[in-house]
Design an enzyme around this catalytic site. Structure first.
Site, PDB file in Angstrom:
ATOM      1  N   GLU A 181       0.800  -1.065  -0.229  1.00 45.78           N
ATOM      2  CA  GLU A 181       0.232   0.070   0.430  1.00 45.78           C
ATOM      3  C   GLU A 181       0.831   1.520  -0.064  1.00 45.78           C
ATOM      4  O   GLU A 181       0.522   1.995   0.724  1.00 45.78           O
ATOM      5  CB  GLU A 181      -0.917   0.287   0.922  1.00 45.78           C
ATOM      6  CG  GLU A 181      -1.870  -1.026   1.346  1.00 45.78           C
ATOM      7  CD  GLU A 181      -2.953  -0.996   2.050  1.00 45.78           C
ATOM      8  OE1 GLU A 181      -4.205  -1.430   2.199  1.00 45.78           O
ATOM      9  OE2 GLU A 181      -2.961  -0.522   3.507  1.00 45.78           O
ATOM     10  N   GLU A 250      -7.054  -7.122  -1.273  1.00 45.43           N
ATOM     11  CA  GLU A 250      -7.717  -6.805   0.116  1.00 45.43           C
ATOM     12  C   GLU A 250      -9.444  -6.034  -0.280  1.00 45.43           C
ATOM     13  O   GLU A 250      -9.376  -5.319  -0.493  1.00 45.43           O
ATOM     14  CB  GLU A 250      -6.545  -5.958   1.189  1.00 45.43           C
ATOM     15  CG  GLU A 250      -5.394  -6.438   2.024  1.00 45.43           C
ATOM     16  CD  GLU A 250      -4.912  -5.545   2.264  1.00 45.43           C
ATOM     17  OE1 GLU A 250      -5.349  -4.598   2.860  1.00 45.43           O
ATOM     18  OE2 GLU A 250      -3.636  -5.468   2.346  1.00 45.43           O
TER      19      GLU A 250
END
Length: 843
Positions: A181, A250
């Site tokens: 991320e 995710e």
């Protein structure tokens, strides 16, 4: 250039690892390609340290039975390398054993090496010693950080290679991830961030794993790295190159829990809708975060104020039990999507509008062979659409899946899977057994306030806490002396004090007596502590115990965010202020009880513990308690009920079950018992347990308990009553099923080319392994009302108890056809009837 290098590496690796069971993994625009075949992949996150190795195989098997192909996990650098060059891969951190357990179950692995993890894990998975390398800067083009990151990546990759765990070696690892991320924070690092992404990609590819690498939430991931999506919805995500597959690393099945917050949950109808839309729009790989969340044992929870439970409303709950109907509804979804796999990865797609907020995606293998997804992405209006000349009903915010472009196998909004009440309020007395410690013999030790050892030190400023403690403890004592020469002997003067803290909580003592407590929250850990106290003549001690509740784990430059006091101002009755921030302060890292090791088995019989029969002190701050207990009977999950305690930590047989904070209540408003799944979900949309602690029950793994006496140690920081503590074990569960005559047959009864084997719906009930159905609490065919745990007969009722009893009693699972022909016809024939069953499972 990198993409060419990656292809060369794949060829070289295939030659080096020339073994019979080797697997080649590549990718194209449609999908991951495993041994030359494109694959649709369902994946789920299971973090090995958040449960015990003894139960890894059971959790992995439940994931497989739920329709997963892949298990995804981070690698947790801070616990694998607690000191530079000193490695640990034992116990629940045995990464090799975990990967081999996944392989033994016949599943693949996505290894997210990072080494930054986030994961609501302490310091995002970075070892704290890294922070103290002079001149280091994390996650940017800093040679000191890059050297350490590269060294750890090499360590993990070599370990996997040495154990033959990459796909080309016959192992289960088909994907690896570098960084995590970073695209969400890259802006904060400027040009250094852009160069860092390029560098991380080159290092990863150069490790020659022979499997593709991914970077999640990273739009500028360079070739051949696959950029992937993270979020609640990823149907609109597009990879950064036309030759890369659309992947979702995710998909948040709920949200994590923080002290002082209500419990978030995500309705399965919305979760299934998001997954179906992703594959409808060309998705190929989808991962649930989390599929099993588990527990933040010890001080592993990140910060600030992340709770000990990491249940995440996952398909498998914190205790390893299947969370229904989420697990079952998603299982049927996975089966339905798998029936369309050949069309999705080899067909050509056509998108067509069916009306406002209505559309179809049709995947053609040939003009007469197709699979279709029909979507109503409106959040309020149900619709009936015409597709290929037939009429289809689409509830709002739903997707119907048609593997043959004709028959619906699954609709995301129609949940027919069983519901399981695992220790729910409705069934507490039936399924849970409580072992009270009311009559237990307690010993205690009162923690010294302020400086307790000869390793204290002084400074003429307020020191930042993390740099001072190096995270060896949650605690740092700040101590100083104040006086007012104008106060006469035996007189006092009222004083106000205002303490500013970066976080996370603090206890204030004046002359060894507690006078105030302040704390922040997960979104803003900073706080001001205001208190009044009486200043005596002569010297007065002002002592502040600053408390950490998990190091920050997310955000730009999160690694340099501070904690502890930054300002201390006293104000007298004439409004005269004195800033004590630059006065002489004495510091002590940690608590005396920690230094003595009071939580350890070796200290259980120490004379330092005090015992005076029934006179156990209660509601006192900074006190240690200990007692012994016998393990709860049975094999069910065990938890420790700490609802009568304040804030602290707990240990069983010297092993930390984590931090607790029972006195920190969530806001009284904002919860909804029946949250509408329709419409865009976010982490604050669906909440429960408002006005209550985030967590009262704390997981105690069965493997931590031994026959005979066991040791329980509590360190209470604020004040509580240890006689209220109890152990709970689950001895059974209540299952409920509600299936209509109009519902679809189970997805696993669909046979390609033959449609459904039978058009009759089925009500299915399945107990956890080791438990069987022992009684039928409710059974009715007609129009029964209510919900699981509180069903009542409707105006039309056919008693089907004997049928259900015969089909289910004494079995782990049973299936009952739902039709008037099978169950009787006491109700009007034109009425759509429901079969509702509530059953009790026990061991």
């Amino acid at each position: 250039m990198l993409r060419m290098l990656f292809l060369v590496i794949l060829v070289l690796e295939a030659n080096i690892w020339d073994v019979v069971d080797s697997t080649t993994v590549t990718y194209d625009s449609k999908a991951l390609v495993v041994d030359g075949k494109r694959r649709i992949m369902q994946s789920g996150s299971v973090h090995y340290p958040r449960t015990m190795p003894e139960v890894w195989p059971e959790i992995i098997q439940k994931a497989k039975e739920g329709g997963l192909d892949v298990i995804e996990t981070y690698v947790f650098w801070n616990y694998h390398e607690p000191a530079r060059g000193e490695y640990y891969f034992g116990g629940r951190f045995d990464l090799v054993r975990f990967v081999k357990d996944v392989q033994a179950a016949g599943l693949f692995v996505h290894l997210r090496i990072g080494p930054y993890a986030c994961a609501e894990w302490n310091y995002g998975g970075f070892p704290v010693w890294l922070h103290f390398i002079p001149g280091i800067q994390f996650r940017t083009t800093n040679v000191l950080f890059q050297r350490e990151m590269e060294r750890f990546l090499e360590k993990i990759v070599k370990m996997m290679k040495d154990e033959n765990l990459f796909a080309s070696q016959g192992g289960p690892i088909i994907l690896a991830q570098v960084e995590n991320e970073y695209g969400n924070v890259e802006w904060a690092y400027g040009v250094g961030g852009e160069l860092y992404v390029e560098w991380a990609a080159e290092i990863a590819v150069g490790l020659n794993t022979s499997v593709p690498w991914v970077m999640c939430a990273q739009e500028d991931a360079p070739d051949p790295i696959i950029n992937t999506c993270n979020g609640f919805y990823c149907d609109q995500f597009v990879p950064n190159a036309p030759y890369k597959p659309k992947m979702w690393t995710e998909n948040y099945v709920g949200w994590f829990l923080a002290f002082g917050y209500a419990i978030p949950y995500r309705p399965v109808e919305d979760l299934a809708f998001a997954v179906a839309r992703f594959f409808e729009t060309g998705g190929t790989f989808q991962n649930y975060y989390m599929y099993f969340g588990g527990t933040n044992f010890g001080r592993t929870a990140g910060g600030p104020l992340v709770a000990t439970s990491y249940d995440y409303d996952a398909p498998i709950n914190e205790y390893g039990l299947i969370n229904q109907p989420k697990w079952g509804h998603l299982r049927d979804l996975h089966i339905s999507i798998k029936k369309c796999e050949e069309h999705l990865v080899y067909g050509n797609v056509t998108q067509m509008s069916l009306g406002v907020n209505l559309e179809a995606h049709v995947y053609y293998k040939s003009p007469t062979d197709c699979a279709a997804f029909l979507a109503n992405y409106g959040s309020s209006m149900n619709a009936t659409v015409i597709f290929n000349g037939k009429s289809y009903f689409l509830p709002a915010w739903s997707v119907s899946i048609l593997p043959d472009c004709k028959n619906v196998i699954f609709n995301t909004a129609k949940v027919v899977s069983q519901t399981a009440l695992n220790g729910d309020d409705f069934t507490w007395d039936v399924t849970m057994r409580e072992f009270s410690l009311t009559t237990s013999t307690w010993s205690w030790y009162k923690e010294k306030v302020g400086i307790w050892g000869n390793n204290s030190f002084e400074a003429t400023s307020l020191l930042e806490q993390i740099n001072t403690t190096k995270d060896i403890s949650d605690f740092l004592w700040y101590t100083t002396t104040i006086m007012d020469a104008n106060i006469m002997q035996n007189q006092t003067k009222e004083i106000d004090v205002l303490i500013g803290s970066l976080g996370h909580a603090a206890l204030l003592f004046v002359n060894k007596r507690p006078v105030g407590f302040g704390y922040g929250n997960h979104d803003d850990a900073s706080f001001l502590l205001s208190a009044k106290f009486n200043l005596s003549s002569g010297n007065n001690t002002l002592e502040v115990l600053s408390m950490m509740i998990g190091l920050q784990n997310y955000g730009p430059w999160f690694d340099v965010q501070g904690a502890g006091l930054y300002s201390v101002i006293v104000i007298d009755s004439e409004n005269r202020k004195e800033d004590l921030s630059s006065t002489q302060w004495t510091y002590q890292v940690g608590l005396e009880g920690e230094f003595l090791g009071l939580q350890n088995l070796t200290m259980a019989n120490s004379s330092i513990w005090i015992h005076h029969g029934s006179d156990t002190p209660i509601n006192q701050s900074l006190i240690w308690y200990k007692t012994t207990f016998f393990p709860p009977e049975g094999k069910g999950p065990v938890s420790l009920n700490l609802s009568g305690m304040g804030k602290g930590q707990a240990w069983v047989n010297g092993l930390s079950i984590g931090r607790y904070w029972s006195s920190y209540l969530s806001p009284a408003t904002g919860c909804s018992e029946n949250c509408d799944y329709r419409g865009t979900y976010d982490a604050s949309k669906c909440l429960k347990k408002c006005g209550q602690p985030a967590q009262n029950l704390y997981h105690v793994p069965r493997s931590w308990l031994q026959p005979g006496e066991n040791l329980l140690v509590i360190h209470e920081e604020l004040g509580g009553d240890p006689s209220t503590i109890s152990f709970l074990t689950q001895k059974g569960q209540v299952l409920c099923g509600r299936v209509s005559e109009d519902d679809l047959p189970p997805a696993d009864t669909w046979e390609q080319g033959l449609r459904f084997v039978s058009r009759i719906p089925q009500l299915r009930l399945t107990c956890e392994p080791g438990w069987n159905i022992v009684s039928i609490i409710f059974a009715s065919f007609g129009n029964p009302q209510g919900k699981c745990g509180a069903f009542v007969r409707g105006s039309c009722h056919t008693d089907v108890s004997s049928i259900v009893h015969q089909a289910c009693i004494g079995k782990q699972g049973c299936s009952i056809p739902v039709s008037a022909a099978e169950l009787g016809g006491a109700c009007p024939p034109n009425m759509v009837k429901n079969l509702v069953v509530e059953a009790l499972c026990m061991g």
